[in-house]
Enzyme design. Structure first.
Site, PDB file in Angstrom:
ATOM      1  N   HIS A 308       0.852  -1.186   0.000  1.00 52.43           N
ATOM      2  CA  HIS A 308       0.000   0.000   0.000  1.00 52.43           C
ATOM      3  C   HIS A 308       0.884   1.230   0.000  1.00 52.43           C
ATOM      4  CE1 HIS A 308      -3.155   2.816   1.064  1.00 52.43           C
ATOM      5  NE2 HIS A 308      -3.977   1.887   0.641  1.00 52.43           N
ATOM      6  N   ASP A 365      -7.899  -5.209   0.140  1.00 53.02           N
ATOM      7  CA  ASP A 365      -8.498  -6.035  -0.920  1.00 53.02           C
ATOM      8  C   ASP A 365      -8.154  -7.508  -0.824  1.00 53.02           C
ATOM      9  OD1 ASP A 365      -9.865  -4.023  -2.282  1.00 53.02           O
ATOM     10  OD2 ASP A 365      -7.990  -3.288  -3.104  1.00 53.02           O
TER      11      ASP A 365
HETATM   12  N1  ACO Z   1       4.186  -7.689  -4.922  1.00 50.89           N
HETATM   13  C1  ACO Z   1       5.520  -7.716  -5.078  1.00 50.89           C
HETATM   14  N2  ACO Z   1       6.315  -6.641  -4.938  1.00 50.89           N
HETATM   15  C2  ACO Z   1       5.736  -5.471  -4.637  1.00 50.89           C
HETATM   16  C3  ACO Z   1       4.334  -5.365  -4.450  1.00 50.89           C
HETATM   17  C4  ACO Z   1       3.563  -6.517  -4.602  1.00 50.89           C
HETATM   18  N3  ACO Z   1       2.237  -6.473  -4.447  1.00 50.89           N
HETATM   19  N4  ACO Z   1       4.021  -4.087  -4.150  1.00 50.89           N
HETATM   20  C5  ACO Z   1       5.170  -3.413  -4.144  1.00 50.89           C
HETATM   21  N5  ACO Z   1       6.210  -4.250  -4.428  1.00 50.89           N
HETATM   22  C6  ACO Z   1       7.643  -3.910  -4.458  1.00 50.89           C
HETATM   23  C7  ACO Z   1       8.009  -3.131  -5.722  1.00 50.89           C
HETATM   24  O1  ACO Z   1       8.426  -3.992  -6.768  1.00 50.89           O
HETATM   25  C8  ACO Z   1       9.120  -2.258  -5.206  1.00 50.89           C
HETATM   26  O2  ACO Z   1      10.280  -3.054  -5.094  1.00 50.89           O
HETATM   27  P1  ACO Z   1      11.756  -2.396  -5.333  1.00 50.89           P
HETATM   28  O3  ACO Z   1      11.884  -1.370  -4.254  1.00 50.89           O
HETATM   29  O4  ACO Z   1      12.697  -3.524  -5.231  1.00 50.89           O
HETATM   30  O5  ACO Z   1      11.691  -1.795  -6.713  1.00 50.89           O
HETATM   31  C9  ACO Z   1       8.698  -1.917  -3.779  1.00 50.89           C
HETATM   32  O6  ACO Z   1       7.861  -3.010  -3.356  1.00 50.89           O
HETATM   33  C10 ACO Z   1       7.911  -0.606  -3.655  1.00 50.89           C
HETATM   34  O7  ACO Z   1       6.829  -0.659  -4.584  1.00 50.89           O
HETATM   35  P2  ACO Z   1       6.160   0.618  -5.240  1.00 50.89           P
HETATM   36  O8  ACO Z   1       5.453   0.219  -6.482  1.00 50.89           O
HETATM   37  O9  ACO Z   1       7.170   1.739  -5.313  1.00 50.89           O
HETATM   38  O10 ACO Z   1       5.110   1.002  -4.108  1.00 50.89           O
HETATM   39  P3  ACO Z   1       3.928   2.013  -4.285  1.00 50.89           P
HETATM   40  O11 ACO Z   1       3.712   2.625  -2.956  1.00 50.89           O
HETATM   41  O12 ACO Z   1       4.160   2.954  -5.419  1.00 50.89           O
HETATM   42  O13 ACO Z   1       2.705   1.096  -4.736  1.00 50.89           O
HETATM   43  C11 ACO Z   1       0.869  -0.353  -4.649  1.00 50.89           C
HETATM   44  C12 ACO Z   1       1.677   0.685  -3.890  1.00 50.89           C
HETATM   45  C13 ACO Z   1       0.438   0.203  -6.021  1.00 50.89           C
HETATM   46  C14 ACO Z   1      -0.402  -0.649  -3.864  1.00 50.89           C
HETATM   47  C15 ACO Z   1       1.717  -1.625  -4.823  1.00 50.89           C
HETATM   48  O14 ACO Z   1       2.086  -2.145  -3.571  1.00 50.89           O
HETATM   49  C16 ACO Z   1       1.008  -2.698  -5.666  1.00 50.89           C
HETATM   50  O15 ACO Z   1       1.111  -2.675  -6.898  1.00 50.89           O
HETATM   51  N6  ACO Z   1       0.279  -3.639  -4.987  1.00 50.89           N
HETATM   52  C17 ACO Z   1      -0.489  -4.641  -5.688  1.00 50.89           C
HETATM   53  C18 ACO Z   1      -1.792  -4.044  -6.180  1.00 50.89           C
HETATM   54  C19 ACO Z   1      -2.787  -3.809  -5.046  1.00 50.89           C
HETATM   55  O16 ACO Z   1      -3.008  -4.672  -4.209  1.00 50.89           O
HETATM   56  N7  ACO Z   1      -3.424  -2.633  -5.089  1.00 50.89           N
HETATM   57  C20 ACO Z   1      -4.462  -2.281  -4.097  1.00 50.89           C
HETATM   58  C21 ACO Z   1      -3.976  -1.227  -3.176  1.00 50.89           C
HETATM   59  S1  ACO Z   1      -5.187  -0.846  -1.954  1.00 50.89           S
HETATM   60  C22 ACO Z   1      -6.302   0.146  -2.739  1.00 50.89           C
HETATM   61  O17 ACO Z   1      -6.018   0.850  -3.652  1.00 50.89           O
HETATM   62  C23 ACO Z   1      -7.594   0.144  -2.239  1.00 50.89           C
END
Ligand code: ACO
Length: 432
Positions: A308, A365
Site C-alpha cells: 500500500h 483487498d
Molecule cells: N508484490 C511484489 N512486490 C511489490 C508489491 C507486490 N504487491 N508491491 C510493491 N512491491 C515492491 C516493488 O516492486 C518495489 O520493489 P523495489 O523497491 O525492489 O523496486 C517496492 O515493493 C515498492 O513498490 P512501489 O510500487 O514503489 O510502491 P507504491 O507505494 O508505489 O505502490 C501499490 C503501492 C500500487 C499498492 C503496490 O504495492 C502494488 O502494486 N500492490 C499490488 C496491487 C494492489 O493490491 N493494489 C491495491 C492497493 S489498496 C487500494 O487501492 C484500495
C-alpha cells in the site's frame, strides 16, 4: 501562536516557507507561493509527498496503522455502526441522532428508483460488458435525468437529500447492471428494506426463487462498505476533486472517480486478488511459485492484495476484514480453498525478507473478495462493491472542495518539459 518556517536555499538566496500543522500533528511545508517567489516548481511524480488540500474527513497514519473517519476509529465504526450511519457521519461530520438517521434512511428509500427511461440503457450494453463501465456511464447520465440534484437551489433542498438520492440510485444501478448481465428480470428496490438488505435482494431475488436475506451477509456487507467509505486523497478521490475543480457536476466527477477506481492497482485489486488466488488454486495450490514470481525483478507479476502506498506496518482495514472473513466462513460453515491459500501466503510473506524489507502486507483487498464470493457476488462486481462503499467519501470530498472558498481554484499540476528545444519548421517536401 508563533508561525514556524522551513528555510529553502537556492544559490545564495534563502526563502522562508511556512510550516502547516494538522490537528493530529501531521506537518507540511507550504509551497503555495514558491513559484511566484523563486521561479521554481517542485517535481513529485505519483504525488508521493504532495498534499493537495487540507481535509477534515479522514485521518490516517500509515506507520501506526490508524484510520479514523471524522475522528472516530475505524474499528469502532465497523463494530458498532451500519453503513448508512457511517455514510451520514462522513457526509455531515457528526454521527446521526436516531431521528436524523431515520430521515436519512427514509430519503434513501424514497429516492431508490431510477427513471424508467434509464432502464433501457441496460438493454444496450453487450452481455459481457464490465459492470464498472456500466456504473460509470450510468452515474454520469444521472445528470441528464436529475439535473436538479446538482443545482445549488435544489428545490428539494438540502445536502442530505441529494446525497441520499445518489447513494440510493447508485446502489440500484449496480444491482440492475448485474441482473442485466445474467439476463434476469430486474428486481426493484423495496421501501421496506434497509440499504444492504435492499442491495442483496435486488441482486439475488428471483420471481421463481425468493431470496432469503441472511443477517450474517447483511452484517458483513455493512462492514465491508464501512471499511471502504473514505480513504483521504487516493487516486479515485483525487480524480473526483480534480474533475470537480474544473466546475464539472457531481455526477461527472463521481463517474470519473469510478473510472479511476477501476484500475487493478487501485479498486480493481479485489477482483485481481481472486483471479490470482483462482490461478494458484488451479495450479495445484502452489502459492510459493507465485511468491517467487512476485520477487523476481525480471517478472512484472505482483502479488495483488499486498502493499500500500501509505500503510507501512499494516492496513487496519485488512485486519478487520480478515476477522470478518473467518467469522462468516465459520458461522455459515463455508469452506473456500482460496481462503486457505490466502492465509498461507500471508503467513509466508510475514517471514520473507523481500516482503519485510519493503513493508508489504495484505491490504484491504486481500480478504474482501473471499467474503463477496461467499455472498454469491460475482468477481466482476467486486470493484462495483468498492465503488458503492466509497461513494460517501467521494461526495464528502467533492463537497469539501467546493466549500473551501479560500483555495477554490482549478487543479492544474505543472511539469518539467523534457522534449525538443525550439527548432525551425520543416516543410513537407523537405521531410525525409
Ligand atoms: N508484490 C511484489 N512486490 C511489490 C508489491 C507486490 N504487491 N508491491 C510493491 N512491491 C515492491 C516493488 O516492486 C518495489 O520493489 P523495489 O523497491 O525492489 O523496486 C517496492 O515493493 C515498492 O513498490 P512501489 O510500487 O514503489 O510502491 P507504491 O507505494 O508505489 O505502490 C501499490 C503501492 C500500487 C499498492 C503496490 O504495492 C502494488 O502494486 N500492490 C499490488 C496491487 C494492489 O493490491 N493494489 C491495491 C492497493 S489498496 C487500494 O487501492 C484500495
Amino acid at each position: 501562536m508563533s508561525q514556524e518556517f522551513a528555510t529553502l536555499s537556492i544559490g545564495d538566496k534563502s526563502y522562508k516557507l511556512p510550516i502547516i500543522e494538522g490537528t493530529r500533528g501531521d506537518k507540511a511545508i507550504d509551497i503555495r507561493r514558491l513559484l511566484k517567489e523563486t521561479g521554481y516548481i517542485t517535481l513529485d511524480s505519483g504525488y508521493m509527498n504532495t498534499g493537495a488540500c487540507t481535509s477534515a474527513i479522514t485521518y490516517l497514519d500509515g506507520t501506526r496503522g490508524i484510520l479514523d473517519y471524522r475522528g472516530y476509529a475505524i474499528e469502532d465504526l465497523a463494530k458498532n455502526c451500519s453503513f448508512t450511519e457511517v455514510a451520514y457521519l462522513i457526509l455531515h461530520g457528526e454521527l446521526p441522532t436516531f431521528d436524523a438517521l431515520e430521515v436519512f434512511k427514509h430519503e434513501m428509500r424514497r429516492f431508490a428508483l431510477l427513471h424508467e427511461d434509464m432502464i433501457h440503457f441496460f438493454d444496450h450494453f453487450p452481455p459481457n460488458a464490465s459492470p464498472m463501465s456500466i456504473l460509470s456511464t450510468t452515474v454520469n447520465s444521472l445528470h441528464n435525468y436529475y439535473p436538479e440534484m446538482d443545482n445549488d437551489d435544489d428545490p428539494y433542498g438540502g445536502y442530505s437529500v441529494t446525497t441520499a438520492r445518489l447513494l440510493a440510485k447508485t446502489r440500484t444501478i449496480a444491482a440492475f447492471s448485474y441482473k442485466k448481465s445474467i439476463g434476469h428480470p430486474l428486481v426493484y428496490p423495496s421501501p421496506r428494506l434497509n440499504y444492504c438488505e435492499n442491495f442483496l435482494n435486488m441482486m439475488f431475488d428471483r420471481p421463481n426463487l425468493p431470496y432469503k436475506i441472511k443477517p450474517e451477509f447483511v452484517s458483513a456487507l455493512n462492514k465491508l462498505l464501512i471499511l471502504h467509505a473514505d480513504h483521504e486523497q487516493n487516486c479515485s478521490t483525487s480524480t473526483v476533486r480534480l474533475v470537480g475543480s474544473a466546475g464539472a457536476n457531481l455526477y461527472a466527477s463521481i463517474s470519473a472517480g469510478i473510472s479511476a477506481l477501476w484500475g487493478p492497482l487501485h479498486g480493481g485489486a479485489n477482483q485481481a486478488v481472486i483471479e490470482m488466488l483462482l490461478a494458484i488454486h488451479k495450479d495445484g495450490n502452489n502459492y510459493k511459485k507465485y511468491i517467487a514470481k512476485a520477487k523476481d525483478k525480471n517478472d512484472p507479476f505482483r502479488l495483488t492484495g499486498f502493499g500500500h502506498r501509505v500503510y507501512k506496518t499494516f492496513d487496519p482495514r485488512a485486519k478487520i476484514i480478515k476477522e470478518a472473513c473467518a467469522e462468516i466462513m465459520d458461522e455459515l460453515e463455508i469452506n473456500d480453498p482460496l481462503l486457505d491459500i490466502a492465509l498461507q501466503m500471508e503467513e509466508h510473506a510475514a517471514t520473507d525478507e523481500y516482503f519485510i524489507q519493503r513493508n508489504l502486507y495484505p491490504n484491504v483487498d486481500f480478504y474482501s473478495g473471499i467474503i463477496y464470493r461467499a455472498m454469491g457476488i460475482p468477481t466482476n462486481m467486486f470493484t462495483v462493491m468498492f465503488a458503492l462503499g466509497r461513494l460517501p467519501g467521494w461526495i464528502a470530498q467533492w463537497t469539501e472542495m467546493k466549500e473551501d472558498r479560500e483555495n477554490a481554484r482549478i487543479g492544474r499540476p505543472r511539469q518539467i518539459y523534457s522534449g525538443q528545444t525550439r527548432r525551425p519548421f520543416v516543410p513537407m517536401r523537405d521531410r525525409l
